[in-house]
Every structure is written in C-alpha cells, then in structure tokens.
Design a protein around this motif. Structure first.
Motif, PDB file in Angstrom:
ATOM      1  N   ASN A   2       0.831  -1.200   0.000  1.00 55.46           N
ATOM      2  CA  ASN A   2       0.000   0.000   0.000  1.00 55.46           C
ATOM      3  C   ASN A   2       0.867   1.251   0.000  1.00 55.46           C
ATOM      4  O   ASN A   2       1.934   1.278   0.592  1.00 55.46           O
ATOM      5  N   GLN A   3       0.345   2.296  -0.655  1.00 54.11           N
ATOM      6  CA  GLN A   3       1.026   3.591  -0.642  1.00 54.11           C
ATOM      7  C   GLN A   3       0.977   4.162   0.771  1.00 54.11           C
ATOM      8  O   GLN A   3      -0.066   4.120   1.418  1.00 54.11           O
ATOM      9  N   PRO A   4       2.079   4.739   1.236  1.00 54.15           N
ATOM     10  CA  PRO A   4       2.004   5.473   2.504  1.00 54.15           C
ATOM     11  C   PRO A   4       1.020   6.632   2.372  1.00 54.15           C
ATOM     12  O   PRO A   4       0.963   7.302   1.348  1.00 54.15           O
ATOM     13  N   ARG A   5       0.234   6.828   3.429  1.00 55.29           N
ATOM     14  CA  ARG A   5      -0.791   7.878   3.452  1.00 55.29           C
ATOM     15  C   ARG A   5      -0.261   9.086   4.217  1.00 55.29           C
ATOM     16  O   ARG A   5       0.142   8.953   5.371  1.00 55.29           O
ATOM     17  N   ILE A   6      -0.297  10.251   3.560  1.00 57.30           N
ATOM     18  CA  ILE A   6       0.207  11.480   4.166  1.00 57.30           C
ATOM     19  C   ILE A   6      -0.883  12.536   4.131  1.00 57.30           C
ATOM     20  O   ILE A   6      -1.517  12.760   3.102  1.00 57.30           O
ATOM     21  N   LEU A   7      -1.093  13.173   5.274  1.00 56.45           N
ATOM     22  CA  LEU A   7      -2.017  14.300   5.384  1.00 56.45           C
ATOM     23  C   LEU A   7      -1.194  15.566   5.559  1.00 56.45           C
ATOM     24  O   LEU A   7      -0.327  15.636   6.433  1.00 56.45           O
ATOM     25  N   VAL A   8      -1.470  16.572   4.730  1.00 55.48           N
ATOM     26  CA  VAL A   8      -0.804  17.869   4.816  1.00 55.48           C
ATOM     27  C   VAL A   8      -1.839  18.890   5.283  1.00 55.48           C
ATOM     28  O   VAL A   8      -2.820  19.144   4.592  1.00 55.48           O
ATOM     29  N   VAL A   9      -1.607  19.463   6.468  1.00 51.52           N
ATOM     30  CA  VAL A   9      -2.491  20.497   7.007  1.00 51.52           C
ATOM     31  C   VAL A   9      -1.696  21.808   6.960  1.00 51.52           C
ATOM     32  O   VAL A   9      -0.797  22.024   7.770  1.00 51.52           O
ATOM     33  N   GLU A  10      -2.006  22.634   5.982  1.00 50.72           N
ATOM     34  CA  GLU A  10      -1.239  23.860   5.709  1.00 50.72           C
ATOM     35  C   GLU A  10      -2.180  24.904   5.128  1.00 50.72           C
ATOM     36  O   GLU A  10      -2.877  24.628   4.159  1.00 50.72           O
ATOM     37  N   ASP A  11      -2.192  26.103   5.726  1.00 48.51           N
ATOM     38  CA  ASP A  11      -3.105  27.138   5.255  1.00 48.51           C
ATOM     39  C   ASP A  11      -2.555  27.936   4.076  1.00 48.51           C
ATOM     40  O   ASP A  11      -3.321  28.531   3.330  1.00 48.51           O
ATOM     41  N   GLU A  12      -1.245  27.935   3.870  1.00 44.88           N
ATOM     42  CA  GLU A  12      -0.679  28.660   2.739  1.00 44.88           C
ATOM     43  C   GLU A  12      -0.863  27.812   1.482  1.00 44.88           C
ATOM     44  O   GLU A  12      -0.242  26.757   1.331  1.00 44.88           O
ATOM     45  N   GLU A  13      -1.724  28.285   0.579  1.00 44.98           N
ATOM     46  CA  GLU A  13      -2.104  27.503  -0.603  1.00 44.98           C
ATOM     47  C   GLU A  13      -0.893  27.075  -1.432  1.00 44.98           C
ATOM     48  O   GLU A  13      -0.803  25.924  -1.877  1.00 44.98           O
ATOM     49  N   TYR A  14       0.036  27.997  -1.649  1.00 47.54           N
ATOM     50  CA  TYR A  14       1.214  27.661  -2.451  1.00 47.54           C
ATOM     51  C   TYR A  14       1.973  26.480  -1.852  1.00 47.54           C
ATOM     52  O   TYR A  14       2.327  25.526  -2.558  1.00 47.54           O
ATOM     53  N   LEU A  15       2.247  26.527  -0.547  1.00 44.14           N
ATOM     54  CA  LEU A  15       2.984  25.442   0.103  1.00 44.14           C
ATOM     55  C   LEU A  15       2.177  24.147   0.124  1.00 44.14           C
ATOM     56  O   LEU A  15       2.724  23.070  -0.116  1.00 44.14           O
ATOM     57  N   ARG A  16       0.895  24.260   0.406  1.00 46.19           N
ATOM     58  CA  ARG A  16       0.029  23.068   0.431  1.00 46.19           C
ATOM     59  C   ARG A  16       0.047  22.367  -0.920  1.00 46.19           C
ATOM     60  O   ARG A  16       0.245  21.154  -1.007  1.00 46.19           O
ATOM     61  N   ASP A  17      -0.106  23.148  -1.992  1.00 45.62           N
ATOM     62  CA  ASP A  17      -0.090  22.584  -3.342  1.00 45.62           C
ATOM     63  C   ASP A  17       1.290  22.024  -3.697  1.00 45.62           C
ATOM     64  O   ASP A  17       1.396  20.964  -4.318  1.00 45.62           O
ATOM     65  N   TYR A  19       3.654  20.847  -1.587  1.00 45.63           N
ATOM     66  CA  TYR A  19       3.863  19.601  -0.846  1.00 45.63           C
ATOM     67  C   TYR A  19       3.050  18.468  -1.457  1.00 45.63           C
ATOM     68  O   TYR A  19       3.547  17.352  -1.616  1.00 45.63           O
ATOM     69  N   GLU A  20       1.810  18.748  -1.809  1.00 49.36           N
ATOM     70  CA  GLU A  20       0.949  17.722  -2.409  1.00 49.36           C
ATOM     71  C   GLU A  20       1.561  17.228  -3.732  1.00 49.36           C
ATOM     72  O   GLU A  20       1.616  16.016  -3.982  1.00 49.36           O
ATOM     73  N   GLU A  21       2.022  18.151  -4.564  1.00 49.68           N
ATOM     74  CA  GLU A  21       2.598  17.775  -5.853  1.00 49.68           C
ATOM     75  C   GLU A  21       3.863  16.937  -5.675  1.00 49.68           C
ATOM     76  O   GLU A  21       4.026  15.880  -6.308  1.00 49.68           O
TER      77      GLU A  21
END
Length: 158
Positions: A2-17, A19-21
């Motif tokens: 299984n893929q490791p599951r990661i949750l990113v809780v970040e209010d700065e849209e640029y950083l959130r996007d 990290y997700e990418e």
C-alpha cells in the motif's frame, strides 16, 4: 504494498499545493486540509502514516489539534505527526514537540531535503542517523534507532 498515506495540514495555498505535488510525484497518497477546523476532522479519522501539521493555522492551530487528538485518539492511530513551522526554538515549539514527533522549519527546507526528512519519518528503521538537516534539532524517536527532528522524544501515535 500500500502507498504510505500522508495528510498535509497547511493554510498557505502555495505550500500546500507544492507539498501535495512533490509527495504525489513520489508515489504517496496525499490528502490536504486548508485550516485547523478541516485538519482536526481529517487527523481524527486516523490511519495516517505521516501528518504534516502547520503550527499556525486559522480556526484551530496545530498545537490545539494535537491536544484534541491526544485527549481523544482515533481508533486507527496516526503513526507520525511532524509540525511545519517558520518558528524556531520558542515556547510554542516546545509545546508542539511535546505533542508530536518533530518539526521542519519551512523556510529552511528545499524539496529534496523535505523528501529526505519525510523518508526518515516514514522509514525510521531504514533511515540513517545522518538525516538531512531541515533546520531542526535531531532526536532519537521512540522505539527506533534512527534520528529525526525535534527535542521531546514524543514519538508513537498521535
């Protein structure tokens, strides 16, 4: 596997996007939350291999989210919680470290260094004790021989 599951809780849209990418490109399953209220709901669901949790968030800050989770843990524990911050060595970080597994200073980390740190958190028994420096203080996590960030040794479930 299984893929490791990661949750990113970040209010700065640029950083959130960003990290997700980066994480998605590396083959991780990633979900995000844009504020503390959304974040606490997703953290409460549990089952995350890694939660990247910003300290300063609208609605509910990362430290308060972890207090809520510590007092009422999810049925499926979260394996690691790492705080994302621009703060360094102040009272809030001491509180954060007592509730999580370490921290990464956002302004001092490149994508490559971030991935090195995250691999260390996701695979502490496979990681070397020479983890990349992401602007944090090394520590020995609970139950592992490798080193990660932080100063409290608060490892384990979140």
């Amino acid at each position: 596997m299984n893929q490791p599951r990661i949750l990113v809780v970040e209010d700065e849209e640029y950083l959130r996007d960003l990290y997700e990418e980066i994480l998605t490109e590396q083959g991780y399953y990633v979900e995000t939350a844009k504020d503390g209220n959304e974040g606490v709901v997703k953290v409460k669901k549990g089952g995350w291999d890694l939660v990247l949790l910003d300290v300063i968030l609208p609605g509910m800050d990362g430290i308060e989210i972890m207090r809520v989770i510590k007092n009422n843990p999810p049925a499926i524990p979260n394996k690691k919680v790492v705080f994302l911050t621009n703060l360094d060595k102040d009272k809030e970080m001491e509180q954060a470290l007592a509730l999580g597994d370490g921290y990464i200073i956002k302004s001092q980390v490149t994508p490559d260094v971030l991935m090195g740190k995250l691999r260390t958190y996701l695979n502490p028994t496979n990681g070397s004790s020479d983890a990349p420096d992401a602007g944090a203080v090394p520590e020995e996590p609970k139950g592992t021989a490798g080193t990660t960030d932080g100063a409290s040794g608060a490892g384990g479930t979140a």
